[in-house]
Design an enzyme around this catalytic site. Structure first.
Site, PDB file in Angstrom:
ATOM      1  N   ASP A 215       0.859  -1.184   0.000  1.00  0.00           N
ATOM      2  CA  ASP A 215       0.000   0.000   0.000  1.00  0.00           C
ATOM      3  C   ASP A 215       0.897   1.237   0.000  1.00  0.00           C
ATOM      4  OD1 ASP A 215      -3.031   0.869   0.584  1.00  0.00           O
ATOM      5  OD2 ASP A 215      -1.665   2.225   1.658  1.00  0.00           O
ATOM      6  N   ASN A 223      -2.895  13.033  -4.377  1.00  0.00           N
ATOM      7  CA  ASN A 223      -4.121  13.425  -5.076  1.00  0.00           C
ATOM      8  C   ASN A 223      -4.580  14.823  -4.670  1.00  0.00           C
ATOM      9  OD1 ASN A 223      -4.578  11.138  -6.711  1.00  0.00           O
ATOM     10  ND2 ASN A 223      -5.496  10.020  -5.009  1.00  0.00           N
ATOM     11  N   ASP A 232      -2.846   9.188 -10.666  1.00  0.00           N
ATOM     12  CA  ASP A 232      -2.878   8.073 -11.619  1.00  0.00           C
ATOM     13  C   ASP A 232      -1.494   7.824 -12.217  1.00  0.00           C
ATOM     14  OD1 ASP A 232      -5.553   7.730 -11.165  1.00  0.00           O
ATOM     15  OD2 ASP A 232      -6.213   8.730 -13.002  1.00  0.00           O
ATOM     16  N   GLU A 258      -4.754   2.246  -4.267  1.00  0.00           N
ATOM     17  CA  GLU A 258      -3.295   2.313  -4.272  1.00  0.00           C
ATOM     18  C   GLU A 258      -2.661   1.048  -3.697  1.00  0.00           C
ATOM     19  OE1 GLU A 258      -4.619   4.662  -0.531  1.00  0.00           O
ATOM     20  OE2 GLU A 258      -5.349   4.226  -2.538  1.00  0.00           O
TER      21      GLU A 258
END
Length: 351
Positions: A215, A223, A232, A258
């Protein structure tokens, strides 16, 4: 998700079920017709084979030994065709059935075995036709011979091209169905599919199997600060990085958001831990660059082991997720294989 083999078997099973019913009814119709024509041997062969087809039809829906039943059906089916063509008093029209051999062979046996079946029985059928029906009229015989040979070659060629393209298209569709659109990695469905075969191999050959959940740390900040398009791009960067630094024999998948998952086969627990921790350290020292901005990305990981932490994928994912959560709660940027074993848990290298 079904494997390629399972997909092909289901497809061919349905084709065979249809052919068995047609053969059952056809066997009795032609059998009774040949009794009327006093071709008793051929008649009883067709009647017996019709009954055999019905019995196979009742079995074929559930049998696991599918290939055996396909060959058990096709070999006598094509052999009876050859005999029917050679019987005194039979007509040239039987050769129409000979032309179905490539289509049936490729549909039920696939490209490789279907090719061999087609070549053997088409050669026999064309040879019998020439021996029985060629006349002394040379020009007519040459014309008929060319028509028979070319039609046979054409049917084999068309069946071969069709089956080759069908297999390629099916393989492509299976690949697309198991691929994450953003990163190009395997997706969760593919992970489940590969685990089924990998775990069976591991149990059969007594080799270790490791499940890893990764993770990305503080990914939400990327973001929020730079936008989802940068997020992305960061996911694609990490996916490409992980892919380059994992073995080709292992399966790397995007698990969701993620999170990434890795199936490692034939790697001892200590070795797999060291490999995963090495990935963590390399990523920590390789910033993601977007529009000349360096963005540091780190990851946390949890590891579980087949046979130690469970035997099915759900159990192993739950255990790996627990250890991933422990890594997150205890400083991030770390790999955890056992929260109770200090000699396995790595030191915290978070910045």
């Amino acid at each position: 998700m079904l494997s390629d083999f399972d997909q092909n078997t289901q497809y061919r099973r349905k084709v065979l079920q249809v052919l068995l019913l047609i053969t059952f009814f056809g066997g009795f119709v032609f059998g009774l017709s040949n009794i009327y024509r006093e071709l008793y041997t051929l008649a009883f062969l067709e009647l017996g084979y019709g009954l055999f087809s019905f019995l196979v039809w009742r079995q074929i829906g559930n049998t696991t030994n599918f290939q055996f039943w396909v060959i058990s059906y096709l070999f006598p089916f094509f052999s009876i065709m050859m005999y029917a063509l050679s019987v005194p008093g039979s007509s040239q029209s039987i050769f129409v059935w000979i032309l179905t051999i490539p289509v049936i062979s490729y549909l039920l046996l696939g490209k490789k075995i279907g090719f061999y079946f087609s070549i053997v029985f088409m050669t026999l059928g064309i040879s019998i036709f020439h021996l029985k029906f060629m006349t002394d009229d040379i020009p007519l015989s040459i014309t008929v011979s060319l028509n028979v040979i070319l039609s046979g070659v054409l049917m084999i060629a068309l069946a071969h091209v069709y089956e080759r393209n069908r297999e390629k298209n099916e393989e492509r569709l299976m690949q697309l169905a198991g691929t994450d659109k953003l990163t190009g990695l395997a997706n969760r469905m593919k992970l489940i599919d590969v685990y089924a075969s990998a775990s069976e191999y591991a149990k059969r050959h007594n080799v270790p199997l490791t499940i890893v959940l990764f993770d990305l740390d503080y990914f939400k900040k990327i973001n929020d600060l730079y936008g989802h398009h940068v997020g992305d791009a960061a996911l694609c960067f990490v996916a490409d990085f992980l892919k380059k630094h994992t073995r080709k024999s292992d399966l790397l998948a995007r698990f969701g958001g993620e999170e990434f998952a890795l199936i490692m086969l034939a790697s001892k627990p200590k070795d797999s831990f060291q490999q995963v921790d090495s990935l963590r350290k390399k990523l920590m020292n390789k910033p993601f660059i977007y529009n000349k901005k360096e963005i540091n990305i780190t990851l946390s990981a949890g590891i579980s082991y087949l046979g130690v932490d469970g035997t099915d994928l759900d159990d192993l994912l739950v255990k790996a997720d627990e250890r991933l959560y422990f890594a997150k709660e205890n400083g991030r940027n770390r790999v955890v294989a056992d929260v109770l074993a200090d000699n396995i848990e790595p030191s915290n290298s978070a910045k």
